[in-house]
Design a protein around this motif. Structure first.
Motif, PDB file in Angstrom:
ATOM      1  N   ARG A 106       0.795  -1.066  -0.005  1.00 29.28           N
ATOM      2  CA  ARG A 106       0.072   0.107  -0.236  1.00 29.28           C
ATOM      3  C   ARG A 106       1.176   1.261  -0.398  1.00 29.28           C
ATOM      4  O   ARG A 106       1.696   0.852   0.529  1.00 29.28           O
TER       5      ARG A 106
ATOM      6  N   ASP B 170       0.905   5.889   3.625  1.00 30.03           N
ATOM      7  CA  ASP B 170      -1.042   6.442   4.332  1.00 30.03           C
ATOM      8  C   ASP B 170      -0.354   6.947   5.694  1.00 30.03           C
ATOM      9  O   ASP B 170      -0.713   6.375   6.729  1.00 30.03           O
TER      10      ASP B 170
ATOM     11  N   MET C 100      -8.119   0.728  -2.231  1.00 28.88           N
ATOM     12  CA  MET C 100      -8.648   0.455  -1.087  1.00 28.88           C
ATOM     13  C   MET C 100      -9.681   1.024  -0.791  1.00 28.88           C
ATOM     14  O   MET C 100     -10.370   1.941  -1.348  1.00 28.88           O
TER      15      MET C 100
ATOM     16  N   GLU D 186     -12.221   1.650   1.941  1.00 29.06           N
ATOM     17  CA  GLU D 186     -12.534   2.206   3.081  1.00 29.06           C
ATOM     18  C   GLU D 186     -12.951   3.674   3.955  1.00 29.06           C
ATOM     19  O   GLU D 186     -13.030   3.945   5.061  1.00 29.06           O
TER      20      GLU D 186
ATOM     21  N   ASP E 113     -11.078   1.803   8.796  1.00 31.03           N
ATOM     22  CA  ASP E 113     -11.358   2.997   8.503  1.00 31.03           C
ATOM     23  C   ASP E 113     -12.821   2.718   8.330  1.00 31.03           C
ATOM     24  O   ASP E 113     -13.711   4.395   8.509  1.00 31.03           O
TER      25      ASP E 113
ATOM     26  N   ARG F  90     -11.788   6.089  15.447  1.00 35.11           N
ATOM     27  CA  ARG F  90     -10.818   4.587  15.858  1.00 35.11           C
ATOM     28  C   ARG F  90     -10.051   4.803  16.921  1.00 35.11           C
ATOM     29  O   ARG F  90      -9.843   3.775  17.789  1.00 35.11           O
TER      30      ARG F  90
END
Ligand code: PEP
Ligand code: MG
Length: 539
Positions: A331, A334, A427, A429, A453, A463
């Motif tokens: 990925r 992020d 993704m 999310e 997410d 979260r």
């Protein structure tokens, strides 16, 4: 009681008597020869003999460490017959009028020194293989057999260093653990030790003169330590830990190498999530089908400046090479929200989770993004790479990403740098990504659903906020419907879909995910085998 620390190759625990293995020095007495043709003929005979030995080792390794572990000896056969190496041996015989033995040893030293001096850790580790192969050839030319690595009693083997051939010749049942002063985590000796599940520590600063065969020791691969002459309480504690590890392993071993398939024949992939390069070891150990999420931001955190292209390339290529044909989904960066690095100079925000983060940073600061993409596309040549983009909310973002990908492609082609464009996915999310998942599916190669997410954004629950734990409910019907919707969109366009958020490991939902047709679950390495067991029990 004396404790030493080293690098752990295989996280097992062992207790038992020590056996110190000392290497004989190479005995090359007949240096000069006035008959080069005869020496070259000897080299040919030596190679034939060495080839036969390597075939035997290949078969032993295949039986004990599997085909992947045995592949090392195919590499050794190739090195043995490498034209450059043999050319150097022949040249030395002809120009320096030396014996076959002497030439084989000299050429081996020269070639392994070249590899040892290389920057790439993988190539560096090949120096050991070259030394191993040339030592074998020298032994064959001297008429010496293999060393004797059959031990009478189970023991913890302590050595200065171990070659792959030495390691595989050992009777696995008699080796409690391996501890060496030298060695590298990438070496074939380390790979073999892992495949053979032998607790192994390397780089332990020992004075071999002070260690006696027969001494008692404890090797703890989890803590990376070896304790000589441990007291009784340490021995007792270690025995208990060995027992509990054995129980766990027994259950999991049963699942290794098995297909992840339901009783009705539906196949799913169980991959592993990693957050650092050192996690790769546990991916292999737990027999994951691949890496479903490599959080590449780990390369950017806890440092003072951006990681350069070369550093990133080395890291990605190392992971890809280690996984071989298995798929690795990396990925892109992020960062933001809870993942902060000072040098990004991100401003304080009112709502960081909904702020300047992930793909938004990459699109606003394309230089950072391009460096990572260059490293990724170059690394793609070394394995089975997929790249995925986090925090996508619109098709425009994907178009912008593809434009940057085209620019990077153009630059790499113009420079004639080797690269490959991997499969590219997004993704899922954010609720927005779910709602436009049909359009996203048309534009991309795959989806990976980030339920961590997705839950936060769908339920409007931070979260990170412990006070909201009772409200953070990933089993909420809204989340499950979103997962189904994203999966249906992907399948409508013939694309595959995985789940890489924590929910993927929830055994209560495995059956539901299988019904939705989820193709892949990516979970923490330790959950791979329990989940495989769960899937195999499903109707
Ligand atoms: C997710 O959001 O589910 C996810 C896998 O990404 P991360 O936990 O790194 O945000
Ligand atoms: Mg996420």
């Amino acid at each position: 009681m004396k404790k030493f620390y080293g690098k752990s190759v295989y996280k097992g625990i062992a207790i038992g008597p020590v056996m110190v293995l000392k290497h004989k020095s190479k005995n090359i007495n007949s240096r000069k020869s006035s008959d080069p043709d005869m020496e070259i003929e000897r080299v040919k005979q030596g190679i034939r003999k060495a080839r036969g030995q390597l075939q035997t080792l290949y078969e032993k390794a295949a039986a004990e460490a599997g085909e992947d572990g045995a592949a090392i000896f195919t590499v050794h056969q190739m090195l043995l017959e490498d034209e450059e190496y043999l050319g150097a041996v022949t040249d030395l015989i002809r120009t320096k009028q030396v014996s076959a033995k002497y030439a084989a040893a000299m050429a081996g030293d020269q070639f392994s020194a070249i590899f040892a001096g290389m920057e790439d850790d993988y190539m560096k580790a090949r120096a050991e293989d070259i030394r191993d192969v040339s030592n074998r050839l020298v032994r064959c030319l001297s008429g010496e057999g293999e060393g004797d690595f059959r031990f009478k009693e189970p023991a913890i083997i302590i050595a200065d260093d171990l070659s792959p051939s030495e390691t595989v010749q050992m009777d696995k049942e008699k080796v409690l653990a391996l501890v060496t002063i030298h060695g590298s985590l990438n070496s074939h000796t380390s790979i073999l030790a892992r495949m053979m599940n032998i607790p192994t520590l390397i780089g332990v600063p020992l004075d071999l003169g002070k260690i006696r065969t027969g001494m008692r020791a404890v090797v703890d691969g989890i803590e990376g330590e070896v304790i000589f002459e441990p007291d009784e309480s340490v021995c007792e504690e270690t025995r208990k830990r060995i027992w509990s590890e054995q129980e766990k392993r027994k259950l999991l071993q049963e699942m290794k190498g098995k297909d992840t398939v339901t009783r009705s024949g539906r196949k799913m992939k169980i991959c592993a999530n990693i957050s650092s390069i050192s996690d790769v070891e546990s991916v292999l150990e737990n027999d994951a089908d691949g890496i479903g999420l490599f959080r590449s931001e780990c390369l950017y955190l806890e440092r003072d400046d951006f990681p350069g292209e070369e550093e990133q390339f080395q890291a990605y290529a190392q992971v890809l090479r280690t996984l071989g044909a298995k798929k690795v989904i990396i990925r892109t960066l992020d960062i933001g929200a809870d993942k902060q690095a000072d040098y990004f100079q991100l401003e304080k925000e009112q709502n960081p989770a909904m702020g300047y983060r992930a793909i938004r940073i990459c699109l606003k600061q394309p230089d950072i993004f391009k460096t990572q993409l260059r490293a990724l596309f170059r690394a793609a040549v070394h394995g089975n790479l997929c790249v995925m983009y986090p925090m996508i909310t619109s098709t425009e973002e994907v178009e912008k990403i593809y434009k940057i990908v085209e620019e990077v492609k153009g630059e790499l082609s113009a420079e004639q740098t080797a690269y490959k464009i991997p499969e590219q996915g997004v993704m899922i999310e954010t609720p927005a990504a779910v709602m436009i998942s049909d359009e996203l599916a048309r534009m991309t190669d795959f989806f990976s659903i980030g339920t961590n997410d997705l839950t936060q954004y769908t339920l409007a629950v931070d979260r990170q906020n412990e006070k909201l734990d009772d409200f953070y409910n990933p089993h909420h019907e809204a989340i499950l419907r979103m997962i189904r919707m994203a999966a249906d969109s992907a399948h409508k366009y013939g694309k595959w879909v995985g789940i890489c958020g924590e929910l993927g490991a929830d055994p209560e939902l495995t059956e539901r995910f299988a019904e939705m047709g989820i193709d892949e679950l990516s979970v923490s390495p330790s959950m791979v085998l329990p989940l495989r067991k769960r899937i195999r029990e499903l109707p």
